[in-house]
Write a protein that holds these residues in place. Structure first.
Motif, PDB file in Angstrom:
ATOM      1  N   ASN A 376       0.806  -1.223   0.000  1.00 54.51           N
ATOM      2  CA  ASN A 376       0.000   0.000   0.000  1.00 54.51           C
ATOM      3  C   ASN A 376       0.835   1.268   0.000  1.00 54.51           C
ATOM      4  N   ASN A 377       2.154   1.133  -0.063  1.00 50.74           N
ATOM      5  CA  ASN A 377       3.056   2.281  -0.084  1.00 50.74           C
ATOM      6  C   ASN A 377       2.835   3.185   1.126  1.00 50.74           C
ATOM      7  N   ASP A 378       2.784   2.568   2.311  1.00 50.55           N
ATOM      8  CA  ASP A 378       2.603   3.333   3.546  1.00 50.55           C
ATOM      9  C   ASP A 378       3.903   3.902   4.078  1.00 50.55           C
ATOM     10  N   LEU A 379       5.037   3.347   3.666  1.00 46.40           N
ATOM     11  CA  LEU A 379       6.329   3.793   4.189  1.00 46.40           C
ATOM     12  C   LEU A 379       6.958   4.775   3.212  1.00 46.40           C
ATOM     13  N   PRO A 380       7.014   6.059   3.542  1.00 43.87           N
ATOM     14  CA  PRO A 380       7.622   7.034   2.631  1.00 43.87           C
ATOM     15  C   PRO A 380       9.143   6.959   2.683  1.00 43.87           C
ATOM     16  N   LEU A 381       9.745   7.573   1.700  1.00 47.88           N
ATOM     17  CA  LEU A 381      11.199   7.584   1.598  1.00 47.88           C
ATOM     18  C   LEU A 381      11.817   8.353   2.759  1.00 47.88           C
ATOM     19  N   GLY A 382      12.813   7.739   3.424  1.00 53.32           N
ATOM     20  CA  GLY A 382      13.574   8.400   4.470  1.00 53.32           C
ATOM     21  C   GLY A 382      12.998   8.311   5.856  1.00 53.32           C
ATOM     22  N   ILE A 383      11.821   7.713   6.056  1.00 52.88           N
ATOM     23  CA  ILE A 383      11.229   7.663   7.391  1.00 52.88           C
ATOM     24  C   ILE A 383      12.069   6.768   8.297  1.00 52.88           C
ATOM     25  N   PRO A 384      12.345   7.190   9.556  1.00 46.24           N
ATOM     26  CA  PRO A 384      13.108   6.328  10.465  1.00 46.24           C
ATOM     27  C   PRO A 384      12.320   5.059  10.780  1.00 46.24           C
ATOM     28  N   ALA A 385      13.036   3.951  10.873  1.00 42.98           N
ATOM     29  CA  ALA A 385      12.398   2.660  11.106  1.00 42.98           C
ATOM     30  C   ALA A 385      13.234   1.845  12.075  1.00 42.98           C
ATOM     31  N   THR A 386      12.562   0.969  12.791  1.00 45.38           N
ATOM     32  CA  THR A 386      13.199   0.030  13.710  1.00 45.38           C
ATOM     33  C   THR A 386      13.049  -1.374  13.144  1.00 45.38           C
ATOM     34  N   VAL A 387      14.146  -2.092  13.083  1.00 43.81           N
ATOM     35  CA  VAL A 387      14.164  -3.448  12.529  1.00 43.81           C
ATOM     36  C   VAL A 387      14.439  -4.421  13.665  1.00 43.81           C
ATOM     37  N   ARG A 388      13.590  -5.426  13.776  1.00 47.72           N
ATOM     38  CA  ARG A 388      13.763  -6.471  14.780  1.00 47.72           C
ATOM     39  C   ARG A 388      13.987  -7.801  14.075  1.00 47.72           C
ATOM     40  N   LEU A 389      15.110  -8.414  14.411  1.00 49.10           N
ATOM     41  CA  LEU A 389      15.459  -9.704  13.827  1.00 49.10           C
ATOM     42  C   LEU A 389      15.264 -10.776  14.893  1.00 49.10           C
ATOM     43  N   PRO A 390      14.234 -11.616  14.783  1.00 52.00           N
ATOM     44  CA  PRO A 390      14.047 -12.689  15.769  1.00 52.00           C
ATOM     45  C   PRO A 390      15.168 -13.703  15.664  1.00 52.00           C
ATOM     46  N   LEU A 391      15.707 -14.075  16.820  1.00 56.39           N
ATOM     47  CA  LEU A 391      16.854 -14.967  16.852  1.00 56.39           C
ATOM     48  C   LEU A 391      16.476 -16.414  17.110  1.00 56.39           C
ATOM     49  N   ASN A 392      15.218 -16.712  17.415  1.00 51.74           N
ATOM     50  CA  ASN A 392      14.827 -18.102  17.595  1.00 51.74           C
ATOM     51  C   ASN A 392      14.781 -18.795  16.244  1.00 51.74           C
ATOM     52  N   THR A 393      15.113 -20.069  16.213  1.00 50.26           N
ATOM     53  CA  THR A 393      15.295 -20.800  14.959  1.00 50.26           C
ATOM     54  C   THR A 393      14.013 -20.947  14.172  1.00 50.26           C
ATOM     55  N   GLY A 394      12.864 -20.790  14.812  1.00 50.79           N
ATOM     56  CA  GLY A 394      11.607 -20.981  14.105  1.00 50.79           C
ATOM     57  C   GLY A 394      11.196 -19.805  13.252  1.00 50.79           C
ATOM     58  N   ALA A 395      11.883 -18.665  13.360  1.00 46.95           N
ATOM     59  CA  ALA A 395      11.443 -17.478  12.609  1.00 46.95           C
ATOM     60  C   ALA A 395      12.614 -16.743  12.012  1.00 46.95           C
ATOM     61  N   THR A 396      13.608 -17.500  11.527  1.00 51.78           N
ATOM     62  CA  THR A 396      14.802 -16.848  11.013  1.00 51.78           C
ATOM     63  C   THR A 396      14.872 -16.862   9.495  1.00 51.78           C
ATOM     64  N   GLN A 397      13.989 -17.588   8.838  1.00 51.38           N
ATOM     65  CA  GLN A 397      14.055 -17.675   7.401  1.00 51.38           C
ATOM     66  C   GLN A 397      12.875 -16.976   6.777  1.00 51.38           C
TER      67      GLN A 397
END
Length: 402
Positions: A376-397
């Motif tokens: 839906n193009n909700d994220l405009p160019l340059g907006i600050p974002a937080t990225v969370r990488l789950p480290l449990n093996t069930g949600a890494t791929q």
């Protein structure tokens, strides 16, 4: 007035007077307190009475110290129990996610015309979503269309020449060549007879030498004409030379190439969207002169869209290509955008000014691009974002293709 002073001295000397008072307390039996008397008629306390007062004071101080010691011991035990509980709870625990910070980034395309011509129409506005192949603007083609028509006529004429050469001589042309040969033969026979007649008359002095020479020359010309018509018949039967056909075909190819170039210029008069995207900027208006160096639009490609973030060297082994990620922004609290790591830079670089890390210090980091599903193009160019990488093996791929 001397009694309070004596009591104060006894309190200030716990090691000497208090000990003496304790000994006196063992030597004398306690005496019942006298009846209440007025302060003025009360006799000064004896040495025995002072010993009793000191003993009571020492007992009270010891009870207070014991009570304080018990409170401190209880607090220490409670603190030790809390630390032990925390240690038992967290001794086998590990971080459940890696948090990174960055900004949304995407690709942009500058769209100019290929021709140097005046703009006739601009069909879209800023913010419009466009699809691949959609016409965005048009140029004036009033001078280009006649050129296309002219070259198209030249191509048609040259194509006819090539077809004629390829087909060779027509049967009618061959028959005509044969007729010309027969006529030349007949003329040659007549000319030869005229020459023979003049020659015989010349021997009888009925013809001059000049007439005989003229008849001989006419016979020679007639014979040559026969030979010319014979060769013409052979050429008609053999058809055109291959070199002539090749030359005509080359000329046709040149004309066709020129026509294709003009038609491409005519097609380039319509500026079309190369990809699906969103119009970010409208840079030119109708009436302006377009050129390949002046973009008319700035097109933002919304797919793919990614978050440009950085990971420290200590966490470089955690971030792997294809790893699943979740992106959040302040504009949409409580909402997560699914994504995946699509690129991990193999080269370290210094911390950019726009990147915040928990260490809050300058260090070498590695760029990571986390691609985001944002239909839906909700994220405009340059907006600050937080990225969370789950480290449990069930949600890494990553679970879906881009």
């Amino acid at each position: 007035m001397t009694i309070p002073a004596q009591s104060h001295r006894n309190v200030g000397k716990p090691d000497t007077d208090a000990a003496t008072s304790t000994a006196l307390a063992h030597d004398y039996k306690p005496v019942a307190p006298p009846a209440q008397e007025s302060t003025e008629n009360r006799a000064p306390p004896t040495k025995h009475d002072r010993g009793m007062l000191d003993t009571a004071h020492v007992g009270t101080s010891t009870a207070q110290v014991r009570r304080r010691f018990l409170i401190v011991a209880f607090l220490a035990a409670a603190a030790g129990a809390g630390v032990a509980g925390w240690w038992f709870t967290h001794r086998n625990s590990a971080p459940v996610e890696l948090v990174l910070y960055g900004n949304v980034d995407l690709r942009q395309v500058a769209l100019p015309f290929n021709n140097n011509e005046r703009i006739a129409a601009v069909l879209v506005q800023e913010g419009d979503r466009v699809h691949k192949g959609e016409v965005l603007a048009r140029l004036d083609t009033s001078r280009l269309e006649p050129q296309v028509a002219q070259v198209a006529a030249q191509v048609a004429a040259q194509r006819a020449v090539v077809d004629r050469l390829r087909h060779g001589s027509r049967p009618e042309e061959i028959a005509q060549a044969k007729a010309n040969l027969e006529s030349a033969k007949a003329d040659a026979v007549n000319a030869r007879r005229q020459f023979e007649r003049k020659s015989s008359l010349l021997g009888k002095n009925f013809a001059s030498q000049q007439d005989a020479d003229a008849a001989e020359a006419a016979a020679g010309v007639a014979d040559a004409r026969v030979e010319v018509n014979r060769k013409a018949l052979e050429l008609a039967i053999a058809g055109p030379r291959q070199e002539d056909i090749d030359q005509a075909e080359a000329q046709l190819s040149g004309n066709e190439a020129q026509l294709a170039f003009l038609r491409q210029q005519l097609a380039d008069a319509e500026l079309k969207a190369p990809l699906d995207g969103v119009i970010r900027s409208r840079l030119m208006e109708p009436g302006e002169m377009a050129s390949p160096q002046r973009p008319v639009f700035s097109l933002a490609i919304i797919d793919p869209k990614w978050v440009r973030t950085y990971v420290s060297e200590t966490n470089l082994g955690i971030a792997r290509t294809g790893m699943r990620a979740f992106v959040t922004v302040d504009s949409f609290p409580g909402r997560q955008f699914e994504g995946w790591i699509g690129f991990v830079s193999p080269v370290a670089e210094f911390t950019p000014k726009t990147v915040e890390t928990e260490e809050l210090r300058t260090s070498l980091l590695y760029e990571v691009r986390v691609f985001v599903n944002d239909p839906n193009n909700d994220l405009p160019l340059g907006i600050p974002a937080t990225v969370r990488l789950p480290l449990n093996t069930g949600a890494t791929q990553r679970t879906a293709n881009p």
